[in-house]
Scaffold this motif. Structure first.
Motif, short mmCIF file in Angstrom:
data_model
loop_
_atom_site.label_atom_id
_atom_site.label_comp_id
_atom_site.label_asym_id
_atom_site.label_seq_id
_atom_site.Cartn_x
_atom_site.Cartn_y
_atom_site.Cartn_z
N ASN A 1 47.28 19.54 -9.84
CA ASN A 1 46.87 20.56 -8.86
C ASN A 1 47.16 21.98 -9.31
O ASN A 1 47.99 22.67 -8.73
N GLU B 1 47.96 13.31 -10.73
CA GLU B 1 47.68 13.00 -9.32
C GLU B 1 47.20 14.28 -8.62
O GLU B 1 47.61 15.38 -8.97
N HIS B 2 46.33 14.07 -7.62
CA HIS B 2 45.74 15.23 -6.92
C HIS B 2 45.90 15.08 -5.42
O HIS B 2 45.94 13.97 -4.91
N LYS C 1 44.18 15.39 -1.66
CA LYS C 1 42.83 15.03 -1.25
C LYS C 1 42.23 16.16 -0.41
O LYS C 1 42.67 16.40 0.70
N LYS D 1 34.48 17.61 -0.29
CA LYS D 1 34.26 17.57 -1.75
C LYS D 1 33.07 18.45 -2.11
O LYS D 1 32.07 18.46 -1.40
N ASP E 1 41.35 24.91 -0.64
CA ASP E 1 41.58 23.52 -0.19
C ASP E 1 43.05 23.15 -0.24
O ASP E 1 43.52 22.36 0.57
N ALA F 1 44.77 21.59 2.85
CA ALA F 1 45.38 20.26 2.73
C ALA F 1 46.87 20.30 3.07
O ALA F 1 47.47 19.28 3.39
N SER G 1 48.41 12.23 1.14
CA SER G 1 47.50 12.98 0.28
C SER G 1 47.50 14.48 0.61
O SER G 1 46.70 15.23 0.10
N SER G 2 48.40 14.91 1.50
CA SER G 2 48.42 16.34 1.78
C SER G 2 49.45 17.04 0.90
O SER G 2 50.25 16.41 0.22
#
Ligand SMILES: Nc1nc2c(c(=O)[nH]1)N[C@H]1C(S)=C(S)[C@@H](COP(=O)(O)OP(=O)(O)OC[C@H]3O[C@@H](n4cnc5c(=O)[nH]c(N)nc54)[C@H](O)[C@@H]3O)O[C@H]1N2
Ligand SMILES: Nc1nc2c(c(=O)[nH]1)N[C@H]1C(S)=C(S)[C@@H](COP(=O)(O)OP(=O)(O)OC[C@H]3O[C@@H](n4cnc5c(=O)[nH]c(N)nc54)[C@H](O)[C@@H]3O)O[C@H]1N2
Ligand code: SF4
Ligand SMILES: [Mo]
Length: 731
Positions: free
Chosen positions: A169, A388-389, A391, A395, A406, A410, A419-420
């Motif tokens: 990220n 890892e990212h 979400k 998209k 984003d 997020a 995923s936040s």
């Protein structure tokens, strides 16, 4: 405080250069300052070549040092970006070094976020805290919950740290709040973006159209020099801007376009070029696909049609298209840089790319040149773990990376959602003033588990951080090498002119220490930055001592043009894609379509913003030298509108936007140089950190009023010119 540099002298030189430049050469502003002897009354003890960090262009500078103080900064004549000259901000770099408001030691928060209470701690304690908390967040929520906001040259070391932790990220407001749409558009059309140092042969262009892009306020040094050279050779400039910008004042034609309607103008230009057979036929035939579809698409986009959208007279649209065609291929539509305006920005940038294709200027003198790079091998380190990212809620098919906007959204997602986002690291990025909607960013930050800020100054972001890691300024540190694609391949070094002041440290050291404390030392296997740089430079077969002595090593370029009739592009078809199959496949418009912008309601203005020659965002607004030249921003308003509102020049006015967000006061500038339907202010002011003695609450912040954005459906950029304001006198 400035016992060495004469403040009056600085003002005389910079102020004079800006105004003198405007009057004489047309394009304002750089300075070739007085000699070292003049500056200080004596020879310097040493002159250290390094490169600037007052903005991201990275011009080569010479720092003159006397009695262990930097007394003056000049352009490095050897450096191909500066050619011995600097813009006023670069010359004001001494002010960044000697700003008494600088962060002086690591700080740990001792209260709630936002209460701004700190305790000075040792580096060991600050780094232990940061490493431990990052480790805890990673263990609990995963590496994908950690985000790095990065801007500025030192960010690379923190990217390594983040990737070492297993997070992918890395986000940059300089992408989705800046040039992302242009990168997507040129990528789709030509297979390549013009790059950070845009590959534009401006100096040899005979005609240049500027769509908004306000060179002169936007002071990217090399481009300002190149445009001055074109001007001196009699090039024709066409400026399309709702505001009479500095470059508009040097242009043959100013097209005061209705904001948000540029795509209509560009399609009409294409209509004229094709309809009148003025495009570069042979070039298009051999190098482009989709011409027939384009011709059909613009058939009805006549100047008369565009007039109703843009307010630009049909004859002027025809004349300017013909003028570009006459100069082609030494003619271009400048691709711009900050292009997140109205949401449909990739499509507008595609229209820019397409008009350039019709002018046949790729790889031609006066068009887009082919750059070269002086390659320097990477330092060998182990492979990173899989990334890892977080979400994102939405998209975007052609976003090249995770998006800063984003990452913020997020963060506000469900607290237990794995995923936040849970932790922010901000390197040289003032997120609350840089992302749209300051109040929202601040609310979002309250939800975070951890905020780490690496900065040189107190700033909105450091005010909300749990731990502040004070970096020293660019004049006190080594940093990553700089070897971008350019017409002259080069590699430049940043190296300290003077020792670190206070208890501040270079970014490379901070990242390496954190890495070692987190068990990621393998990604920082070198002893120090000098060893790291030296070994990379040696691996490139270059002489490190020469680089340290001169600040830069250049290589001659073989050729930056390719005049052969048939070129190869890095697109799927290997041709320029006028019609984009990639966009069609993603369910998006394969040819740029025009969307009329929403109109401001009666009595409201569209809020526009931009740059001032003497400032870089919030980076410089507290700089002792630069803030004296330009202490606060003003609100530009058309004279008739001001009169009808009973407002006068110099009034302190407040602004309120469509979501009842108020800001100000800001000084009113009443002028004929802007359309009636919009107002304009310089970004970077309206600071809210009390530790900034020179900029606290001076002027107003556009970011607070940008509560609405329109997302670009192609790459997710945040169109920010979609907010409306009312203006009234301060109560
Ligand atoms: N409302 C609004 N938002 C915008 C824009 C706008 O015009 N209006 N412009 C957009 C654009 S084009 C861009 S590119 C982005 C840029 O926005 P950012 O990515 O945030 O970049 P800056 O504003 O330059 O970052 C400033 C921070 O870097 C710190 N800094 C300065 N020098 C150093 C250093 O040497 N080391 C470290 N660690 N920190 C340093 C400063 O103190 C400051 O806190 O903003 C975008 N956002
Ligand atoms: N001095 C200085 N120079 C800088 C920077 C800085 O902070 N200070 N930042 C650098 C960075 S990171 C960037 S991205 C660039 C940004 O600089 P540019 O890429 O030049 O930015 P723009 O957003 O195009 O410029 C704003 C101009 O667009 C006009 N405009 C607004 N709306 C419209 C519209 O609908 N149509 C048209 N045609 N024009 C419109 C405004 O009136 C204003 O004159 O500047 C770079 N150079
Ligand atoms: S354009 Fe100005 S501020 Fe930017 S790097 Fe060059 S001298 Fe520094
Ligand atoms: Mo930017």
């Amino acid at each position: 405080m400035f016992r060495d540099i004469s403040r009056r002298k600085f003002l005389a030189v910079t102020g004079g250069a800006i105004l003198g430049g405007v009057a004489a050469s047309g394009v304002p502003g750089f300075m070739r300052s007085a000699s070292a002897r003049d500056a200080k009354g004596g020879e310097p003890d040493r002159v250290v070549p390094t490169f600037c960090e007052l903005c991201f262009w990275k011009c080569g500078v010479l720092a003159y040092v006397k009695d262990e103080r930097v007394v003056k900064i000049e352009g490095n004549p050897r450096h191909p970006l500066s050619n011995g000259m600097l813009c006023p901000r670069g010359a004001g770099g001494v002010g960044a070094l000697y700003d008494p408001d600088r962060l002086r030691q690591p700080l740990l928060r001792v209260s709630e976020r936002g209460e701004q209470r700190w305790k000075p701690v040792s580096w060991d304690e600050a780094l232990d805290f940061t490493a431990k908390r990052l480790g805890e967040v990673k263990a609990k929520f995963g590496a994908g919950s950690i985000v790095l906001f990065s801007h500025g040259h030192g960010g690379g070391f923190f990217k390594t740290l983040l990737k070492g932790m297993g997070s992918g990220n890395v986000v940059a407001p300089s992408y989705d709040q800046c040039r992302g749409p242009r990168m997507a558009a040129f990528g789709l059309t030509y297979g390549t973006d013009p790059g950070a140092i845009e590959t534009l042969d401006l100096a040899n262009a005979k005609a240049i159209a500027f769509i908004g892009t306000h060179l002169g306020e936007n002071m990217h040094n090399t481009q300002v020099q190149d445009v001055s050279a074109a001007n001196a050779k009699g090039a024709t400039f066409i400026t399309v801007d709702p505001r009479f910008s500095i470059i508009a004042s040097k242009s043959k034609h100013w097209l005061p376009i209705k904001p948000g309607t540029d795509t209509a103008l560009l399609l009409a230009w294409a209509n004229v070029l094709i309809g009148e057979g003025l495009y570069q036929k042979d070039f298009i035939e051999k190098n482009a696909v989709g011409f027939a579809e384009l011709a059909k698409h613009v058939e009805d986009k006549t100047p008369e049609w565009a007039y109703l959208q843009t307010g630009i007279e049909p004859q002027l649209i025809r004349d300017t298209a013909r003028e570009l065609a006459r100069a082609a291929p030494a003619a271009m539509v400048h691709p711009g840089r900050h292009v997140v305006w109205y949401g449909n920005d990739t499509q507008r940038s595609r229209a820019v790319a397409i008009v350039n294709a019709l002018l046949g200027n790729w790889a031609k003198p006066g068009g887009f040149y082919l750059p070269a790079t002086l390659d320097v091998p990477e330092y060998k380190t182990p492979a990173f773990p899989p990334a890892e990212h977080f979400k994102p809620a939405q998209k975007f098919p052609l976003a090249s990376s995770a998006l800063a906007y984003d990452a913020c959204t997020a963060t506000a997602a469900q607290p237990d959602d794995a995923s936040s986002v849970k932790a922010w690291i901000a390197y040289g990025c003032n997120v609350p003033l840089t992302l749209p909607n300051t109040a929202n960013v601040i609310e979002t930050m309250k939800k975070l588990e951890l905020v780490v800020a690496i900065d040189t100054m107190p700033a909105e972001i450091t005010g909300w951080a749990d731990v502040i890691l004070p970096e020293n300024t660019y004049l006190e540190r080594h940093d990553e090498l700089h070897n971008p694609p350019f017409r002259t391949p080069y590699v430049a070094i940043r190296q300290p002119a003077v020792a670190s002041m206070y208890d501040t440290k270079p970014g490379w050291w901070i990242a390496k220490q954190l890495g070692e404390k987190m068990g990621l030392g393998q990604y920082f296997p070198w002893k120090d930055a000098r060893e790291y740089l030296g070994s990379r430079v040696a691996a490139a077969g270059l002489d490190f001592s020469q680089l340290e002595r001169d600040g830069v090593i250049t290589r001659p370029t073989a050729s930056i043009y390719d005049l052969s009739p048939e070129l190869t592009f890095k697109t799927p078809s290997k041709k320029i894609e006028l019609f984009s199959k990639a966009l069609a496949d993603a369910g998006l418009d394969p040819l740029p379509t025009y969307e009329p912008p929403e109109e401001p309601p009666t009595g409201w203005f569209r809020l526009l913003f931009g740059r001032a020659p003497t400032h870089t965002f919030s980076r410089t607004t507290n700089n002792p030298l630069l803030s004296e030249v330009f202490p606060e921003n003003e609100l530009w308003m058309n004279a008739e509108m001001a009169q009808s509102l009973g407002l006068r020049a110099g009034d302190r006015v407040m602004l309120e936007n469509q979501d009842q967000v108020k800001t100000g006061p800001i000084k009113l500038r009443v002028t004929q140089r802007i359309r009636q339907d919009c107002v304009f202010m310089v970004h970077g002011f309206g600071r809210e950190d009390r530790r900034l003695t020179r900029s606290f609450r001076r002027g107003a912040a556009d970011s607070r009023l940008i509560t609405r954005v329109k997302r670009d459906p192609v790459m997710g950029g945040t169109g920010m010119n979609v907010n409306f304001v009312t203006v009234f006198r301060e109560a």
